[in-house]
Design an enzyme around this catalytic site. Structure first.
Site, PDB file in Angstrom:
ATOM      1  N   GLU A 176      -2.762 -12.252   1.016  1.00  0.00           N
ATOM      2  CA  GLU A 176      -1.947 -11.048   0.964  1.00  0.00           C
ATOM      3  C   GLU A 176      -2.917  -9.876   0.895  1.00  0.00           C
ATOM      4  OE1 GLU A 176       2.204 -11.854  -1.100  1.00  0.00           O
ATOM      5  OE2 GLU A 176       0.614 -12.097  -2.559  1.00  0.00           O
ATOM      6  N   SER A 223       0.341 -11.338 -15.281  1.00  0.00           N
ATOM      7  CA  SER A 223      -0.598 -10.899 -14.242  1.00  0.00           C
ATOM      8  C   SER A 223      -1.023  -9.440 -14.392  1.00  0.00           C
ATOM      9  CB  SER A 223       0.063 -11.156 -12.894  1.00  0.00           C
ATOM     10  OG  SER A 223      -0.797 -10.858 -11.841  1.00  0.00           O
ATOM     11  N   ASP A 274      -7.413  -9.144 -11.122  1.00  0.00           N
ATOM     12  CA  ASP A 274      -6.226  -8.688 -11.853  1.00  0.00           C
ATOM     13  C   ASP A 274      -6.126  -9.414 -13.206  1.00  0.00           C
ATOM     14  OD1 ASP A 274      -5.384 -11.186 -11.003  1.00  0.00           O
ATOM     15  OD2 ASP A 274      -3.327 -10.560 -10.655  1.00  0.00           O
TER      16      ASP A 274
HETATM   17  C1  16G Z   1       3.997 -11.818  -7.215  1.00  0.00           C
HETATM   18  C2  16G Z   1       3.498 -12.810  -6.220  1.00  0.00           C
HETATM   19  C3  16G Z   1       2.573 -12.144  -5.224  1.00  0.00           C
HETATM   20  C4  16G Z   1       3.281 -10.990  -4.561  1.00  0.00           C
HETATM   21  C5  16G Z   1       3.859 -10.061  -5.585  1.00  0.00           C
HETATM   22  C6  16G Z   1       4.764  -9.076  -4.921  1.00  0.00           C
HETATM   23  C7  16G Z   1       3.075 -15.143  -6.687  1.00  0.00           C
HETATM   24  C8  16G Z   1       2.366 -16.106  -7.559  1.00  0.00           C
HETATM   25  N1  16G Z   1       2.798 -13.872  -6.911  1.00  0.00           N
HETATM   26  O1  16G Z   1       2.967 -11.307  -7.992  1.00  0.00           O
HETATM   27  O2  16G Z   1       2.204 -13.088  -4.266  1.00  0.00           O
HETATM   28  O3  16G Z   1       2.418 -10.281  -3.729  1.00  0.00           O
HETATM   29  O4  16G Z   1       4.638 -10.796  -6.515  1.00  0.00           O
HETATM   30  O5  16G Z   1       5.414  -8.321  -5.873  1.00  0.00           O
HETATM   31  O6  16G Z   1       3.865 -15.505  -5.832  1.00  0.00           O
HETATM   32  P1  16G Z   1       6.702  -7.494  -5.525  1.00  0.00           P
HETATM   33  O7  16G Z   1       7.739  -8.451  -5.010  1.00  0.00           O
HETATM   34  O8  16G Z   1       7.049  -6.820  -6.781  1.00  0.00           O
HETATM   35  O9  16G Z   1       6.288  -6.529  -4.457  1.00  0.00           O
HETATM   36 MG    MG Z   2      -2.104 -12.182 -10.717  1.00  0.00          MG
END
Ligand code: 16G
Ligand code: MG
Length: 542
Positions: free
Chosen positions: A373, A64, A278
């Site tokens: 989000e 991503s 992204d």
């Molecule tokens: C991942 C999640 C996204 C979330 C992010 C938070 C999926 C497919 N993607 O990219 O939804 O906002 O993690 O990242 O679930 P963090 O836990 O590092 O803050």
């Molecule tokens: Mg992504």
């Protein structure tokens, strides 16, 4: 049977003594060099899951918005959801099994799940544009082959395209044709039908600037444009074709959201509507620089959720279709957006922990669930009954609004958040309202906010409750946060362990940017002191 089956692959894709890795919020994600054995094993696991579910499963190779050197893999369940939680644990166990115990662990999984090896399987494999992705895709294909699974290699696709393919396959084409062409045709036809023949309306102009993060989004947007014709006029920057282009390097939706500034190549725009996606095109961020002052303004996932919910509500009322609608957010949602939803829109709002699976799941509680989000990931899910009601009304009445609703349902990729489909949804609504991006922004004023990271020895010492809004451990930290928040007008702050990086995240908002920065800084200090901070705390804001 496993020992024989995995023998050849094991030699090529050995784990050796690489350290353990965990299936997190978005699958496995780390330095691409450490992932070969994980991919091989996930290929095998996807076949098992497909046999169990008697449906197609997806495997997406991407990290991503992470830097180019990272990569990752996530499994997509039959209805397009993220892999079921109990299988995350199996994935972790399989990924970390010693090479010479792989056959035993596989056997345990197959036995405990009651998997019938005689059944057929089908696995869609997709990948992003990272340099490491073809090699890692090959490891997955080798895993699938080792256990004689059937594979559909989708090649380079966005994450949401892969989800779409899986759902189309499993609904036998009811959701759409399971091909890239099917995806572009369905969405572009609905977009054009909704919009009608005139691409201009009021203060809306079809011109927009698109930042492709030097990734798959740029490639796929170019393909999409051949289907969209002149219904949109787009200039693409950061398309990954220029020397020095770096995936997510000073560009892309995550950069824009976190840095709160324009990406490379769009710094000098004035007044134009700009969009960033992204690295795997499942997040979208709108922004512009003011015509006169050049001041940057961003419209994030919260803005999209409120725009869409308000518009859907109007259309439903006008079409006299009665359906319940709700909005799902996370703790990162700007306080102003939540106030706007409850006070102005009068739509129920739910707060869930970070991560698509939580939002998607909760959204299914409503006939129409709008989930986003703040970081730009989200979509709208319609229950089967809601879709049938909208389509029946569109077919049986002369209501233009009901027909418009039916078209909008098809612009939306309901299988998962999709940057390009979300963008076309926003474009549809702005066009219908005759709005410029400034008009859209007038709905409410965001509270200034700040996001920050704190490095700690073990981020799992932080545990939270109430959809991550309250800290449970370490003891005493929540009281400290409460005391700090009280000092700041309209203050709010929370901390949570990241699911994708080895850090604790801090979020704050307050009446001014200086106050939001100061609050984040002070909360960060407390985290550092009470949760085992490593290295120097973040420096004081200037
Ligand atoms: C991942 C999640 C996204 C979330 C992010 C938070 C999926 C497919 N993607 O990219 O939804 O906002 O993690 O990242 O679930 P963090 O836990 O590092 O803050
Ligand atoms: Mg992504």
């Amino acid at each position: 049977m496993w020992a024989e089956a995995v023998k050849v692959g094991l030699e090529q894709h050995a784990k050796g003594d690489l350290k353990a890795i965990q299936y997190g919020t978005a699958g496995f994600r780390t330095d691409a060099k450490l992932l070969d054995h994980v991919m091989y094993r996930m290929g095998i696991l996807a076949v098992l899951r497909s046999k169990l579910k008697q449906a197609a499963i997806g495997v997406m190779i991407t990290a991503s918005h992470n830097q180019e050197k990272d990569n990752g893999v996530k499994l997509v369940d039959p209805k397009g959801e993220m892999l079921e939680q109990s299988w995350e644990a199996l994935a972790t166990k399989l990924a970390n099994a010693k090479d010479d115990e792989l056959d035993i662990v596989l056997d345990e999984i197959a036995q405990s799940q009651g998997i019938d090896h005689a059944l057929p399987s089908s696995v869609f494999v997709g990948r992003d544009t990272r340099e490491s992705s073809p090699r890692l895709a090959q490891a997955i294909l080798d895993g699938i082959k080792a256990v004689e699974g059937a594979v559909i290699d989708a090649g380079i696709v966005s994450t949401p395209q892969l989800h779409y393919l899986v759902v189309c396959q499993n609904t036998h084409g009811q959701y759409g044709e399971a091909s890239a062409k099917g995806y572009y045709s369905k969405i572009s036809q609905a977009f054009k039908a909704f919009r009608g023949s005139n691409p201009v309306n009021g203060r809306y102009s079809p011109k927009l600037m698109f930042d492709g993060a030097n990734g798959v989004g740029a490639q796929k947007m170019k393909e999409f444009l051949t289907f969209l014709g002149d219904s949109i006029q787009m200039e693409i920057v950061n398309d990954g074709t220029q020397p020095g282009d770096v995936l997510n390097g000073d560009c892309g939706a995550d950069f824009v959201k976190v840095q709160q500034t324009s990406p490379k190549g769009l710094e000098k725009t004035r007044g134009e509507r700009c969009v960033s996606v992204d690295g795997d095109a499942d997040r979208v961020m709108y922004f512009y620089n003011d015509k006169e002052s050049g001041q940057f303004a961003m419209l994030d996932g919260d803005r999209i959720a409120t725009l869409v919910a308000e518009f859907l509500k109007e259309l439903l009322d006008q079409a006299k279709v009665s359906l319940n609608m709700g909005i799902v957010q996370t703790a990162y949602a700007n306080g102003s957006s939540t106030n706007y939803i409850t006070q102005k829109l009068n739509v129920p709002v739910a707060c869930v922990p970070t991560g698509v699976k939580h939002l998607h799941h909760k959204a299914q509680d409503f006939d129409i669930g709008v989930y986003f989000e703040a970081n730009g990931h989200g979509t709208i899910v319609f229950s089967d009954a809601a879709q049938a009601k909208i389509r029946d009304t569109a077919a049986s009445s002369n209501s233009i609004q009901a027909q418009k609703l039916a078209h909008l349902v098809d612009v939306i990729n309901q299988t998962v958040g999709d940057a390009i489909s979300d963008m076309l949804l926003v474009e549809s609504i702005l066009h219908a309202k005759g709005w410029s991006i400034e008009d859209w922004r007038k709905a409410y004023q965001d509270l200034p906010n700040r996001q920050m990271k704190v490095r700690v020895a073990d981020r799992n010492v932080i545990s939270t409750t109430d959809a991550e809004r309250q800290v449970v451990t370490p003891k005493g930290l929540q009281d400290e946060i409460d005391a700090l928040v009280k000092k700041f007008p309209q203050g709010r702050s929370f901390v949570r362990p990241s699911g994708t990086e080895d850090v604790v995240r801090v979020y704050s908002e307050s009446d001014t940017q200086d106050n939001a920065d100061q609050l984040a800084y002070e909360v960060g200090l407390k985290v550092h002191a009470l949760a085992g901070g490593v290295g120097e705390p973040t420096p004081k804001p200037k």
